[in-house]
Design a protein around this motif. Structure first.
Motif, mmCIF file in Angstrom:
data_model
loop_
_atom_site.group_PDB
_atom_site.id
_atom_site.type_symbol
_atom_site.label_atom_id
_atom_site.label_comp_id
_atom_site.label_asym_id
_atom_site.label_seq_id
_atom_site.Cartn_x
_atom_site.Cartn_y
_atom_site.Cartn_z
ATOM 1 N N ALA A 70 0.698 4.281 -2.803
ATOM 2 C CA ALA A 70 0.444 5.676 -2.453
ATOM 3 C C ALA A 70 1.461 6.610 -3.099
ATOM 4 C CB ALA A 70 0.475 5.844 -0.938
ATOM 5 N N ARG A 95 -10.379 5.751 2.009
ATOM 6 C CA ARG A 95 -9.267 6.671 2.216
ATOM 7 C C ARG A 95 -9.848 7.959 2.796
ATOM 8 N NH1 ARG A 95 -4.115 4.917 1.764
ATOM 9 N NH2 ARG A 95 -3.464 6.965 1.007
ATOM 10 N N ASP A 131 0.820 -1.208 0.000
ATOM 11 C CA ASP A 131 0.000 0.000 0.000
ATOM 12 C C ASP A 131 0.855 1.260 0.000
ATOM 13 O OD1 ASP A 131 -2.285 -1.501 -0.019
ATOM 14 O OD2 ASP A 131 -2.710 -1.289 2.131
#
Length: 239
Positions: A17, A195, A13
């Motif tokens: 990002a 998010r 992850d």
């Protein structure tokens, strides 16, 4: 240079990002006619360490060429493929206040393969207005809009008190990815990506760091400087 791996499976992850940042930098380089870039140059422009960048790109199967660097055009394709930019991801914005309007008019979504196709709001005074070329629809039409337009992502630009209900509504409509700007913790079921961007928290972090910097430089009044946090190792680990 290795061939890219298929999609983003197995990519951490934290790496995912950072990929949009790499893509933005690489796209800018390509627009300026730069054919190759070293890991050091790319890392500096992206604001990360070169070791981090090389590790991130290794997840895509792209290690570059020693002494040459990375081919900008090919790496743009690799990163874009990993981010799913070959497809169009349709977005609905929920809450068309000041923030929602700003997001609706934002031109930075398209380069990342996303397109805002619907706007919804619960305020009758706002419903029916046209914002960024789209008619604001009532929140009650969310399920229909999601189904008919194939929307996969919802952006929540609503007050904290309305955020969970709005989140529940878009999830019930079939949304599988939610971006929330509400300053509140939301709950989503398994299988839904959430998010959150809390602008007030981010500003608070910056204010804290500015206050600490000013205290170190002796720029704060005496009573404030005396209460300012020390800049030892424990403070340095604050986010």
């Amino acid at each position: 240079m290795r061939a890219p791996r298929d999609g983003a499976r197995g990519v951490p992850d934290a790496t995912v990002a950072r990929l949009p940042v790499y893509l933005r930098v690489l796209t800018g380089l390509g627009e300026r006619g730069v054919a190759t870039v070293s890991s050091e140059e790319l890392a500096l422009a992206a604001g990360v360490g070169s070791a981090t960048l090389r590790k991130d790109l290794s997840h895509l199967g792209s290690y570059g060429v020693r002494g040459v660097g990375y081919e900008v055009a090919r790496l743009v394709q690799h990163v874009g493929r990993c981010l799913g930019l070959a497809e169009e991801w349709r977005v609905v914005i929920v809450g068309i206040g000041s923030l929602g309007r700003a997001l609706a008019n934002y031109s930075g979504f398209a380069p990342l393969g996303t397109r805002v196709v619907a706007l919804v709001d619960s305020d009758p005074a706002v419903v029916g207005e046209r914002v960024a070329g789209l008619e604001v629809l009532p929140s009650s039409s969310t399920a229909r809009v999601v189904g008919e337009l194939g929307v996969r992502i919802a952006v929540l630009a609503v007050p904290a008190g309305a955020a969970q209900a709005a989140c529940d509504a878009v999830v019930a409509a079939g949304i599988t990815s939610v971006l929330s700007f509400a300053p509140v913790e939301l709950q989503v079921p398994a299988g839904v990506e959430l998010r959150s961007v809390d602008l007030s928290t981010e500003l608070g972090i910056l204010a804290f760091r500015e206050r600490r910097r000013a205290a170190t430089a002796g720029e704060l009044p005496g009573e404030l400087a005396g209460s300012a946090p020390r800049t030892g190792s424990s403070a340095g680990g604050a986010r």
